[in-house]
Design a protein around this motif. Structure first.
Motif, PDB file in Angstrom:
ATOM      1  N   GLY A  56      -5.173  11.154 -10.994  1.00  0.00           N
ATOM      2  CA  GLY A  56      -4.423  12.349 -11.364  1.00  0.00           C
ATOM      3  C   GLY A  56      -3.590  12.900 -10.225  1.00  0.00           C
ATOM      4  N   ILE A  57      -3.242  12.056  -9.246  1.00  0.00           N
ATOM      5  CA  ILE A  57      -2.454  12.512  -8.097  1.00  0.00           C
ATOM      6  C   ILE A  57      -0.971  12.445  -8.429  1.00  0.00           C
ATOM      7  CG2 ILE A  57      -1.857  12.053  -5.688  1.00  0.00           C
ATOM      8  CD1 ILE A  57      -4.603  10.947  -5.255  1.00  0.00           C
ATOM      9  N   ASP A  58      -0.264  13.516  -8.163  1.00  0.00           N
ATOM     10  CA  ASP A  58       1.174  13.563  -8.390  1.00  0.00           C
ATOM     11  C   ASP A  58       1.862  12.736  -7.304  1.00  0.00           C
ATOM     12  OD1 ASP A  58       3.789  14.102  -8.987  1.00  0.00           O
ATOM     13  OD2 ASP A  58       3.728  16.213  -8.396  1.00  0.00           O
ATOM     14  N   THR A  59       2.497  11.629  -7.702  1.00  0.00           N
ATOM     15  CA  THR A  59       3.173  10.765  -6.737  1.00  0.00           C
ATOM     16  C   THR A  59       4.691  10.880  -6.834  1.00  0.00           C
ATOM     17  OG1 THR A  59       3.187   8.888  -8.279  1.00  0.00           O
ATOM     18  CG2 THR A  59       1.263   9.112  -6.825  1.00  0.00           C
ATOM     19  N   ALA A  60       5.169  11.963  -7.435  1.00  0.00           N
ATOM     20  CA  ALA A  60       6.613  12.133  -7.581  1.00  0.00           C
ATOM     21  C   ALA A  60       7.275  12.382  -6.230  1.00  0.00           C
ATOM     22  CB  ALA A  60       6.917  13.279  -8.536  1.00  0.00           C
ATOM     23  N   GLY A  61       6.531  12.968  -5.315  1.00  0.00           N
ATOM     24  CA  GLY A  61       7.096  13.266  -4.002  1.00  0.00           C
ATOM     25  C   GLY A  61       7.043  12.064  -3.077  1.00  0.00           C
ATOM     26  N   ASP A  62       7.159  12.335  -1.795  1.00  0.00           N
ATOM     27  CA  ASP A  62       7.167  11.264  -0.808  1.00  0.00           C
ATOM     28  C   ASP A  62       5.774  10.656  -0.646  1.00  0.00           C
ATOM     29  OD1 ASP A  62       9.837  11.608  -0.302  1.00  0.00           O
ATOM     30  OD2 ASP A  62       9.522  13.007   1.358  1.00  0.00           O
ATOM     31  N   VAL A  63       5.739   9.355  -0.557  1.00  0.00           N
ATOM     32  CA  VAL A  63       4.525   8.631  -0.200  1.00  0.00           C
ATOM     33  C   VAL A  63       4.889   7.726   0.976  1.00  0.00           C
ATOM     34  CG1 VAL A  63       3.624   8.660  -2.553  1.00  0.00           C
ATOM     35  CG2 VAL A  63       4.982   6.722  -1.795  1.00  0.00           C
ATOM     36  N   SER A 103       0.848  -1.193   0.000  1.00  0.00           N
ATOM     37  CA  SER A 103       0.000   0.000   0.000  1.00  0.00           C
ATOM     38  C   SER A 103       0.875   1.232   0.000  1.00  0.00           C
ATOM     39  CB  SER A 103      -0.942   0.026   1.214  1.00  0.00           C
ATOM     40  OG  SER A 103      -0.263   0.433   2.395  1.00  0.00           O
ATOM     41  N   ILE A 104       0.310   2.329  -0.477  1.00  0.00           N
ATOM     42  CA  ILE A 104       0.909   3.645  -0.321  1.00  0.00           C
ATOM     43  C   ILE A 104      -0.179   4.584   0.187  1.00  0.00           C
ATOM     44  CG2 ILE A 104       2.687   3.353  -2.094  1.00  0.00           C
ATOM     45  CD1 ILE A 104       0.952   4.900  -4.045  1.00  0.00           C
ATOM     46  N   THR A 105       0.211   5.557   0.948  1.00  0.00           N
ATOM     47  CA  THR A 105      -0.732   6.541   1.472  1.00  0.00           C
ATOM     48  C   THR A 105      -0.360   7.901   0.908  1.00  0.00           C
ATOM     49  OG1 THR A 105      -0.944   5.243   3.499  1.00  0.00           O
ATOM     50  CG2 THR A 105      -1.768   7.499   3.553  1.00  0.00           C
ATOM     51  N   LEU A 106      -1.296   8.500   0.173  1.00  0.00           N
ATOM     52  CA  LEU A 106      -1.046   9.737  -0.552  1.00  0.00           C
ATOM     53  C   LEU A 106      -1.793  10.903   0.074  1.00  0.00           C
ATOM     54  CD1 LEU A 106      -1.654   8.278  -4.130  1.00  0.00           C
ATOM     55  CD2 LEU A 106       0.545   8.487  -2.968  1.00  0.00           C
ATOM     56  N   SER A 107      -1.216  12.072  -0.039  1.00  0.00           N
ATOM     57  CA  SER A 107      -1.879  13.301   0.403  1.00  0.00           C
ATOM     58  C   SER A 107      -2.122  14.166  -0.823  1.00  0.00           C
ATOM     59  CB  SER A 107      -1.008  14.054   1.421  1.00  0.00           C
ATOM     60  OG  SER A 107      -0.812  13.276   2.581  1.00  0.00           O
ATOM     61  N   PRO A 108      -3.341  14.140  -1.367  1.00  0.00           N
ATOM     62  CA  PRO A 108      -3.635  14.920  -2.571  1.00  0.00           C
ATOM     63  C   PRO A 108      -3.414  16.415  -2.342  1.00  0.00           C
ATOM     64  CG  PRO A 108      -5.383  13.345  -2.124  1.00  0.00           C
ATOM     65  CD  PRO A 108      -4.506  13.376  -0.917  1.00  0.00           C
ATOM     66  N   ALA A 109      -3.065  17.124  -3.413  1.00  0.00           N
ATOM     67  CA  ALA A 109      -2.906  18.574  -3.334  1.00  0.00           C
ATOM     68  C   ALA A 109      -4.239  19.229  -2.989  1.00  0.00           C
ATOM     69  CB  ALA A 109      -2.390  19.105  -4.669  1.00  0.00           C
ATOM     70  N   PRO A 110      -4.208  20.388  -2.337  1.00  0.00           N
ATOM     71  CA  PRO A 110      -5.461  21.050  -1.925  1.00  0.00           C
ATOM     72  C   PRO A 110      -6.432  21.290  -3.080  1.00  0.00           C
ATOM     73  CG  PRO A 110      -3.564  22.091  -0.888  1.00  0.00           C
ATOM     74  CD  PRO A 110      -3.016  21.122  -1.882  1.00  0.00           C
TER      75      PRO A 110
END
Length: 419
Positions: free
Chosen positions: A344-351, A277-284
């Motif tokens: 469409g979530i940018d996952t380039a950063g930390d997950v 699993s990965i946990t993502l924080s979508p942009a505002p």
């Protein structure tokens, strides 16, 4: 009675609570220094009460070669010529028969219904906070054959939580966060009554309540070395901190349950199914996911959680038959790409990447019942539905130990049916 619960994941903790609530003295043993450190730590977050289709099915059997040979396939075998896997695999093939699938679905639906009511009871009585909400679940299908099969299995509205068959356009209208092309979908099934919740937060809350119980003891941070038998009965377990004695023992050790059963002298058909699993924080500015979503073709789930006022998305899937707990970056990349494509979530950063071993039985049904070794009860093998079935399994376990009648079909989960 004094009852020792082996394992402090969501299955072990809920079992311990039900037993303590019934008046038993409970000892909880786990190799980790804290609770919910195995498969309960970061699972998919979905509470899937109505959609309990087993992994073993005619459809899976037809797709097995492509599932296993593609490097990006959602399922892989990486255990080599493991005799335990060969034995498990033979039982898996038998469980793919249509009659076996029907039996499993009926049993799982009954246990899931019990689990839902028990979770609601615990949440209310203990005032647990873990982001539980009825978000509804949308299952999207890319294959027309799979969609047609699923559509035929849908019950009339009202009998099964209000399932609705949707066109591709209706799927995208229902869940605006999806960035899929309607032309690439065959359709979807939406169940409005399905829920989501943070399993790790639930376990933390339940642990807090258990620590306040006078009839609960803890033996954490120590390995279970093996069983101690006397006159054909399990009387203690040997641990790194010495023997732990009890009148009865409940095996809730997840993927490690098979090894303990072997040490006890019997075979338990449970094999580790490694999930990620990965946990993502979508942009505002991103569209927030309203419902939990399952991509049936890729065997991936997307769940909108609630954590400290934020709404992260838990993306989970992958089914690798192996016991290695190291994170494979290539498997995490599959979840990243799917998140970018579907949401469409940018996952380039930390997950927050995670992997864990799901305890899988050949037919996907948990094993709940007395073992061949006197004094040892089994509550394990929940596979990918551990979070969903935990509270119902705990209630069934406590009822069987106390010889009470349960609303769930106990015989459907007996060890003998999977032997």
């Amino acid at each position: 009675m004094k009852i020792c619960v082996l394992g402090a994941g969501v299955i072990g903790l809920t079992t311990a609570w039900c037993l303590a609530e019934a008046g038993h003295d409970v000892i909880i043993v786990d190799r980790h220094a804290s609770t919910a450190k195995g498969a309960s730590a970061a699972n998919g977050g979905q509470l899937s009460y109505a959609f309990v289709a087993p992994l073993a099915s005619p459809a899976t059997l037809k797709k097995l070669p492509s599932l296993l040979l593609s490097p990006d396939a959602p399922m892989r075998i990486r255990a080599g010529l493991d005799p335990a896997l060969i034995s498990w695999g033979a039982r898996f093939l038998l469980a793919c028969r249509p009659a076996a699938v029907r039996e499993t679905v009926a049993a799982q639906l009954a246990l899931a219904a019990l689990s839902r009511s028990e979770l609601a009871r615990l949440t209310q009585n203990l005032m647990l906070s873990f982001g539980l909400r009825t978000a509804g679940k949308l299952v999207v299908f890319r294959s027309k054959r799979e969609f047609d099969a699923a559509r035929r299995a849908v019950m009339p509205t009202g009998e099964d939580g209000g399932q609705q068959v949707l066109t591709p356009t209706e799927c995208l209208g229902l869940e605006p966060a999806l960035r899929l092309d309607a032309g690439k979908l065959a359709g979807g099934i939406f169940t409005a009554s399905e829920q989501v919740g943070d399993c790790a937060a639930f376990c933390a809350g339940l642990t807090f309540r258990l620590r306040r119980q006078r009839n609960v003891e803890w033996v954490l941070g120590t390995e279970v070395v093996g069983p101690v038998r006397s006159s054909g009965r399990l009387v203690a377990v040997d641990t790194g901190q010495g023997p732990v004695q009890a009148d009865h023992f409940v095996l809730c050790m997840g993927a490690a349950s098979g090894a303990f059963a072997k040490a006890c002298g019997f075979y338990l058909p449970i094999y580790p199914l490694k999930g990620y699993s990965i946990t993502l924080s979508p942009a505002p500015e991103a569209r927030l996911l309203r419902h939990s979503v399952t991509d049936m073709e890729r065997k991936l789930v997307f769940a909108p959680l609630v954590r400290d006022g934020h709404t992260p998305v838990r993306v989970a899937g992958i089914a690798d038959l192996e016991s290695d707990t190291q994170i494979d970056p290539r498997r995490v990349e599959i979840l990243r790409r799917a998140s970018a494509e579907l949401l469409g979530i940018d996952t380039a950063g930390d997950v927050e990447p995670w992997c864990g071993l799901r305890p899988m039985t050949p037919d996907s049904r948990p094993i709940i019942g007395w073992s061949p070794l006197d004094g040892l009860f089994i509550n394990s093998g929940h596979g990918m539905l551990g979070w969903t079935l935990a509270c119902g399994s705990a209630r069934l376990t406590a009822d069987m130990i106390d010889r009470k009648r349960s609303v769930a079909p106990a015989g459907a989960f007996a060890l003998c049916r999977a032997a």
